[in-house]
Design a protein around this motif. Structure first.
Motif, mmCIF file in Angstrom:
data_model
loop_
_atom_site.group_PDB
_atom_site.id
_atom_site.type_symbol
_atom_site.label_atom_id
_atom_site.label_comp_id
_atom_site.label_asym_id
_atom_site.label_seq_id
_atom_site.Cartn_x
_atom_site.Cartn_y
_atom_site.Cartn_z
ATOM 1 N N UNK A 105 0.777 -1.168 0.009
ATOM 2 C CA UNK A 105 -0.122 -0.046 -0.148
ATOM 3 C C UNK A 105 0.968 1.314 0.109
ATOM 4 N N UNK A 106 0.100 2.560 -0.426
ATOM 5 C CA UNK A 106 0.810 3.721 -0.244
ATOM 6 C C UNK A 106 0.444 4.169 1.183
ATOM 7 N N UNK A 107 -0.641 4.236 1.533
ATOM 8 C CA UNK A 107 -1.209 4.798 2.551
ATOM 9 C C UNK A 107 -2.671 4.123 3.063
ATOM 10 N N UNK A 108 -2.366 3.925 4.261
ATOM 11 C CA UNK A 108 -3.798 3.449 5.175
ATOM 12 C C UNK A 108 -4.687 4.750 5.370
ATOM 13 N N UNK A 109 -5.856 4.847 4.676
ATOM 14 C CA UNK A 109 -6.698 6.088 4.853
ATOM 15 C C UNK A 109 -7.693 5.999 6.131
ATOM 16 N N UNK A 110 -8.243 4.616 6.143
ATOM 17 C CA UNK A 110 -9.163 4.379 7.270
ATOM 18 C C UNK A 110 -9.337 2.869 7.746
ATOM 19 N N UNK A 111 -9.840 2.549 8.768
ATOM 20 C CA UNK A 111 -9.983 1.157 9.322
ATOM 21 C C UNK A 111 -10.989 1.197 10.165
ATOM 22 N N UNK A 127 -5.356 0.065 16.285
ATOM 23 C CA UNK A 127 -4.803 1.179 16.346
ATOM 24 C C UNK A 127 -3.607 1.578 14.992
ATOM 25 N N UNK A 128 -3.579 2.775 14.553
ATOM 26 C CA UNK A 128 -2.595 3.094 13.422
ATOM 27 C C UNK A 128 -1.211 3.159 13.829
ATOM 28 N N UNK A 129 -0.218 2.522 13.398
ATOM 29 C CA UNK A 129 1.097 2.547 13.642
ATOM 30 C C UNK A 129 1.860 3.657 12.873
ATOM 31 N N UNK A 130 1.569 3.300 11.415
ATOM 32 C CA UNK A 130 2.136 4.162 10.225
ATOM 33 C C UNK A 130 1.289 3.964 9.246
ATOM 34 N N UNK A 131 1.668 4.382 8.108
ATOM 35 C CA UNK A 131 0.808 4.408 6.905
ATOM 36 C C UNK A 131 0.801 2.887 6.321
ATOM 37 N N UNK A 132 1.376 2.083 6.787
ATOM 38 C CA UNK A 132 1.141 0.796 6.213
ATOM 39 C C UNK A 132 0.919 -0.438 7.233
ATOM 40 N N UNK A 133 0.699 0.109 8.663
ATOM 41 C CA UNK A 133 0.782 -0.666 9.544
ATOM 42 C C UNK A 133 -0.342 -0.551 10.702
ATOM 43 N N UNK A 150 -12.240 -4.216 8.332
ATOM 44 C CA UNK A 150 -11.965 -3.712 7.020
ATOM 45 C C UNK A 150 -10.824 -2.470 7.009
ATOM 46 N N UNK A 151 -10.141 -2.441 5.971
ATOM 47 C CA UNK A 151 -9.133 -1.381 5.760
ATOM 48 C C UNK A 151 -9.227 -0.666 4.492
ATOM 49 N N UNK A 152 -9.358 0.677 4.496
ATOM 50 C CA UNK A 152 -9.466 1.331 3.240
ATOM 51 C C UNK A 152 -8.047 2.105 2.884
ATOM 52 N N UNK A 153 -7.497 1.697 1.674
ATOM 53 C CA UNK A 153 -6.082 2.344 1.531
ATOM 54 C C UNK A 153 -5.960 2.523 0.081
#
Length: 258
Positions: A105-111, A127-133, A150-153
């Motif tokens: 992915x380039x970036x996780x937008x929402x989850x 919880x969001x760690x960074x843009x990919x985790x 669900x993960x939107x990315x």
């Protein structure tokens, strides 16, 4: 009476057959009673495209929370994580925090977690760690407890999902592919049919052997066919045992919420 003649008695054939089936059933119950910790996961592949940056109308724009326009394709990934073992996984068992990683992915937008077992007790949380985790935590992770997320990315259709972390008693996290699953009812019916075929094959062999012995038939071809029947009977027994093991494994691979 020689050992071979005594061995060929019908009652001995039946005893051997029952012994083999006893071993098979005992092996199944041994597997079923074995205590183990297993965390399984399933990912719906490929991810669903919800915004096509190249083919969407110019009148439609997707922006992030900070009002920055998104110029890449947007996908949504759906997955399930559950305890498929028969022991709880406690927070004290976690040696390295568990994380959900999307390397493509380039970036996780929402989850978000859209469904979970006993939410007031399990309390699964992402919880969001960074843009990919994303980090995963829980209060109680008992056997059969599960959650669907669900993960939107932005990025690739196949994001390269991987579950990382270290848990005491778990060497690897088990990936379950829905496409590889077999209906347990079909497997059970097949196993029963296998046992029926074994029974009738054994009784047919006994009858044929008795007929040959009563008529003193010494034809080498007939004896060869009899040996072949014994070999096929042994193969059927082995295949039935293997099927029982697969049936057990398939029970543990049932994907929650599916």
């Amino acid at each position: 009476m020689t050992f071979i003649e005594d061995f060929k008695k019908p009652i001995n054939y039946i005893s051997i057959l029952l012994a083999i089936l006893g071993i098979a059933s005992g092996f199944f119950f041994y597997l079923n009673s074995k205590k183990n910790k297993v965390i399984s996961y399933n990912i719906t592949e490929p991810s669903s495209l919800i915004y096509d940056s190249k083919n969407s109308s110019s009148a439609i724009k997707v922006i992030e929370k900070d009002s920055i326009p998104i110029k890449d394709n947007v996908y949504i990934l759906t997955g399930t994580i559950w305890n498929s073992g028969n022991l709880p996984v406690t927070n004290e068992d976690v040696r390295q925090n568990i994380s959900l990683n999307l390397s493509g992915t380039q970036k996780i937008l929402d989850f978000k977690i859209i469904k979970q077992t006993d939410p007031d007790i399990a309390k699964f949380n992402l919880t969001k760690i960074n843009n990919k985790s994303l980090g995963l935590s829980w209060k109680y992770f008992d056997p059969d407890y599960a959650f669907k997320f669900q993960i939107i990315y932005t990025g690739n259709e196949n994001p390269g999902f991987k579950l990382n972390g270290k848990v005491l008693g778990i060497k690897v996290f088990k990936k379950v592919n829905a496409a590889e699953k077999i209906d347990y009812r079909v497997m059970m019916i097949t196993a029963i049919l296998g046992l029926v075929i074994i029974y009738f094959s054994a009784t047919t062999y006994i009858k044929a052997d008795n007929l040959i012995r009563s008529r003193n038939i010494e034809n080498k071809r007939v004896r060869y066919l009899m040996r072949l029947m014994v070999a096929l009977l042994i193969i059927l027994v082995i295949l039935t045992i293997v099927l029982i093991v697969k049936f057990y494994n398939n029970l543990n691979n049932t994907i929650p919420f599916s």
